[in-house]
Design a protein around this motif. Structure first.
Motif, PDB file in Angstrom:
ATOM      1  N   ARG B  29      -1.971 -10.249 -15.569  1.00 48.48           N
ATOM      2  CA  ARG B  29      -1.918  -9.362 -14.326  1.00 48.48           C
ATOM      3  C   ARG B  29      -2.672  -8.014 -14.832  1.00 48.48           C
ATOM      4  NH1 ARG B  29       2.977 -12.181 -14.011  1.00 48.48           N
ATOM      5  NH2 ARG B  29       3.436 -12.929 -11.779  1.00 48.48           N
ATOM      6  N   LYS B  56       0.461   5.704  -6.733  1.00 50.42           N
ATOM      7  CA  LYS B  56      -0.372   4.705  -6.219  1.00 50.42           C
ATOM      8  C   LYS B  56      -0.451   3.598  -7.124  1.00 50.42           C
ATOM      9  CE  LYS B  56      -4.071   4.640  -3.805  1.00 50.42           C
ATOM     10  NZ  LYS B  56      -5.419   5.408  -3.267  1.00 50.42           N
ATOM     11  N   GLU B  59       2.729   1.845  -8.090  1.00 52.42           N
ATOM     12  CA  GLU B  59       3.224   0.817  -6.913  1.00 52.42           C
ATOM     13  C   GLU B  59       2.237  -0.577  -6.954  1.00 52.42           C
ATOM     14  OE1 GLU B  59       3.217   2.828  -3.133  1.00 52.42           O
ATOM     15  OE2 GLU B  59       4.744   4.144  -3.638  1.00 52.42           O
ATOM     16  N   LYS B  60       0.982  -0.281  -7.429  1.00 53.99           N
ATOM     17  CA  LYS B  60       0.026  -1.434  -7.345  1.00 53.99           C
ATOM     18  C   LYS B  60       0.527  -2.440  -8.579  1.00 53.99           C
ATOM     19  CE  LYS B  60      -4.627  -0.872  -6.782  1.00 53.99           C
ATOM     20  NZ  LYS B  60      -5.974  -0.672  -7.415  1.00 53.99           N
ATOM     21  N   LYS B  63       3.544  -4.259  -7.639  1.00 51.94           N
ATOM     22  CA  LYS B  63       3.160  -5.179  -6.509  1.00 51.94           C
ATOM     23  C   LYS B  63       2.622  -6.503  -7.380  1.00 51.94           C
ATOM     24  CE  LYS B  63       0.943  -5.808  -2.149  1.00 51.94           C
ATOM     25  NZ  LYS B  63      -0.437  -5.725  -1.396  1.00 51.94           N
ATOM     26  N   SER B  64       1.764  -6.304  -8.236  1.00 49.33           N
ATOM     27  CA  SER B  64       1.197  -7.341  -8.883  1.00 49.33           C
ATOM     28  C   SER B  64       2.243  -8.087  -9.789  1.00 49.33           C
ATOM     29  CB  SER B  64       0.128  -6.932 -10.077  1.00 49.33           C
ATOM     30  OG  SER B  64       0.790  -6.298 -11.095  1.00 49.33           O
ATOM     31  N   GLN B  66       5.047  -8.487  -8.299  1.00 46.87           N
ATOM     32  CA  GLN B  66       5.863  -9.366  -7.463  1.00 46.87           C
ATOM     33  C   GLN B  66       5.039 -10.473  -6.783  1.00 46.87           C
ATOM     34  OE1 GLN B  66       8.372  -6.520  -4.909  1.00 46.87           O
ATOM     35  NE2 GLN B  66       7.208  -5.387  -5.756  1.00 46.87           N
ATOM     36  N   THR B  67       3.710 -10.671  -7.376  1.00 44.65           N
ATOM     37  CA  THR B  67       2.794 -11.585  -6.960  1.00 44.65           C
ATOM     38  C   THR B  67       2.761 -12.577  -8.156  1.00 44.65           C
ATOM     39  OG1 THR B  67       1.605  -9.581  -6.047  1.00 44.65           O
ATOM     40  CG2 THR B  67       0.455 -11.848  -5.951  1.00 44.65           C
TER      41      THR B  67
END
Lengths: 349, 77
Positions: B29, B56, B59-60, B63-64, B66-67
Motif C-alpha cells: 500500500r 488529508k 486520512e488517505k 483509507k488505504s 481499510q482497503t
C-alpha cells in the motif's frame, strides 16, 4: 576520425554546487567536463571527449520526474552526442534513480549507447538493470578510482559496437539476459561436475542463478479503523532533540524506539531529524512534516482512530544497507505484534 | 522495513515521495507524499493550511489500510 562526442550527467553534489541545500536546482548544461567528468575524460585517452555536462539536483529530478526528463533530454540532444554516461551514483538512492531514468530515456529517444554506474544496493539498480548496462561500483565515492576505468572500458566497447561479454567479466550488473552459446561439454556433464564440486564443498558457479522473489503478500485491510491501534515508523530519522541514541546520519547501524505518550505535537524544541542526505531544515523546524504525530493525536481525540501507539520506531534510510533495515524491522515488528498494533504508517523522505 | 512489518502480519502503508523506490522495495500500500525533505508538509503554506494538507494525506493512508489490495497498489488522488 573525429573524437567520440560524450555527454555526461551528474548531480549537484558531484558538480561541486552544494549538498542537500542545493538538491532542488533545475537542470543546467555546462560545456566540457565537470567534477568526476575530468577523470572520465582522461581515461578516454583522446578517443572520446566529454563535450558537455548536464547537472541536476537530485530532489528536483525526483519531484519533477517527467518535466526534468524532458528538459534534460533536450539539453543532451542539443549536443549531438555519440555516447551518454551518467554517474557514478555509488549508493546515493535519488542520484541512482535519476541516472537510470535519464539513461533509459536517452537510449530510447536518441538511440545512442548509454552507461551508468552504481552500487548493487542502489534502488536505481533494481529499477533499471534490465534496461541498461550499470557498472558495479563500491558503495561510496571512495571507489571512484576503480569505477572510472570500468565505466570507460564498457562505454567505449558499446560505442564501438564491440561485443559485450558476460556481466562478471565486463564488470556490469547482471541484466537477466540469457544467450545461447556452444560449450565443449554438454549440459548433463556440466551439471554432474557442479554436483560433485558441491558435494566436495568446493566452489562452483551456477549457470542459472534463481531469481530472488521476495514479495510479501498484502495483509487484509483493517476492518474498523476507529478501534485500531496505529503505530508510526519512519526512515526519515526523526529523533528526540539531540539524538540521544546517536543514530547515524547515514548507513545506520541502529534504530530508535521512542515514547510519545502525552506528546501532541513535535516541535523544533523537542524533535529533529538525524538523517543526512536531505535538507534537514524543514524537518528540524517541524518534525510532524515527516512523522505526523500532531494529526494522528487529533484523530485519536476525535475517535477517528482507536489509538496512536505509545512508541514510534525510527532510523535513517540514507545508505543504510538492506540487511540492516531488514534486521531492524524484523526485530521491532515482533514488538508491534505483541503490543497489539493493528496497522502501521511508515513514512520515508 | 515495510516488507518485514507486512511479513509479521501487520498491514502497513508506505507514505513516500519517490514511489518507484517504494515499488522496488516491495510495499503493497503506497501513498505518494509531497516532497523529499517534507513528505507530509509544505513550508510555503500557513501552519493551519499545512496541517490540513497533512491531515488529508494521513486520512488517505488510513483509507488505504481499510482497503483490500491484491498486490502493490499506489493510492493516487
Amino acid at each position: 576520425m573525429n573524437k567520440i562526442r560524450v555527454v555526461h550527467y551528474i548531480n549537484q553534489f558531484f558538480a561541486g554546487i552544494g549538498g542537500e541545500e542545493k538538491a532542488d536546482i533545475p537542470p543546467e548544461l555546462k560545456e566540457g567536463f565537470v567534477g568526476p567528468g575530468m577523470a572520465l575524460n582522461k581515461a578516454f585517452k583522446g578517443e572520446a571527449e566529454i563535450v558537455a555536462t548536464v547537472i541536476c539536483g537530485d530532489s528536483y529530478f525526483n519531484e519533477n520526474l517527467e518535466k526534468a526528463k524532458a528538459e534534460i533530454l533536450q539539453m543532451i540532444k542539443s549536443q549531438k552526442p555519440d555516447l551518454f554516461i551518467a554517474g557514478p551514483a555509488f549508493n546515493a538512492g535519488r542520484y541512482g534513480t535519476a541516472c537510470g531514468a535519464v539513461c533509459k530515456i536517452v537510449k530510447e529517444e536518441l538511440g545512442i549507447p548509454v552507461v551508468t554506474a552504481m552500487y548493487i544496493e542502489n534502488p536505481g539498480v533494481d529499477i533499471y538493470r534490465k534496461d541498461l548496462h550499470i557498472v558495479s561500483t563500491g558503495n561510496s565515492a571512495a571507489s571512484m578510482r576503480k569505477a572510472v576505468p570500468a565505466l570507460v572500458k564498457l562505454a567505449l566497447k558499446l560505442v564501438r559496437g564491440e561485443e559485450v561479454g558476460i556481466p562478471d567479466k565486463e564488470g556490469y550488473i547482471s541484466r537477466g539476459i540469457r544467450k545461447n552459446v556452444f560449450l565443449e561439454k554438454r549440459g548433463s556433464t556440466r551439471a554432474v561436475e557442479m554436483m560433485i564440486s558441491k558435494l566436495k564443498g568446493e566452489k562452483f558457479l551456477t549457470e542459472y542463478p534463481m531469481p530472488n522473489f521476495d514479495n510479501v503478500e498484502p495483509n487484509p485491510a483493517v476492518k474498523d479503523i476507529s478501534k485500531a491501534k496505529i503505530a508510526l515508523v519512519t526512515s526519515g530519522g526523526i529523533v528526540p532533540k539531540d539524538n540521544p541514541n546517536h543514530i547515524e546520519s547515514s548507513s545506520a547501524s541502529k534504530y530508535g524506539k521512542y515514547d510519545i505518550e502525552g506528546v501532541n505535537d513535535l516541535t523544533k524544541e523537542t524533535y529533529e531529524t538525524a538523517h543526512g542526505g536531505y535538507d534537514p531544515v524543514y524537518a528540524n523546524e517541524d518534525s510532524d512534516r515527516v512523522l505526523p504525530v500532531d494529526v494522528l493525536r487529533d484523530m485519536e481525540k476525535e475517535g477517528f482512530i482507536g489509538k496512536l501507539h505509545r512508541y514510534f520506531y525510527t532510523t535513517t534510510g540514507n545508505g543504510t544497507s538492506v540487511d540492516n533495515s531488514k534486521k531492524f524491522a524484523a526485530e521491532f515488528a515482533k514488538e508491534l505484534v505483541s503490543d497489539g498494533v493493528d496497522a502501521v504508517i511508515l513514512t520515508s523522505t | 522495513m515495510v516488507k518485514e512489518i507486512e511479513r509479521a502480519g501487520i498491514p502497513v502503508v508506505h507514505i513516500c515521495t519517490v514511489v518507484p523506490i517504494s515499488l522496488t522495495v516491495g510495499a503493497n500500500r503506497i501513498v505518494p507524499a509531497i516532497a523529499i525533505p517534507y513528505p507530509l508538509g509544505d513550508p510555503t503554506l500557513e501552519p493551519t493550511e499545512e496541517k490540513k494538507l497533512r491531515r488529508k494525506l494521513v486520512e488517505k493512508a488510513l483509507k488505504s489500510l481499510q482497503t483490500e489490495v491484491d498486490g502493490q497498489t499506489v493510492f493516487e488522488d
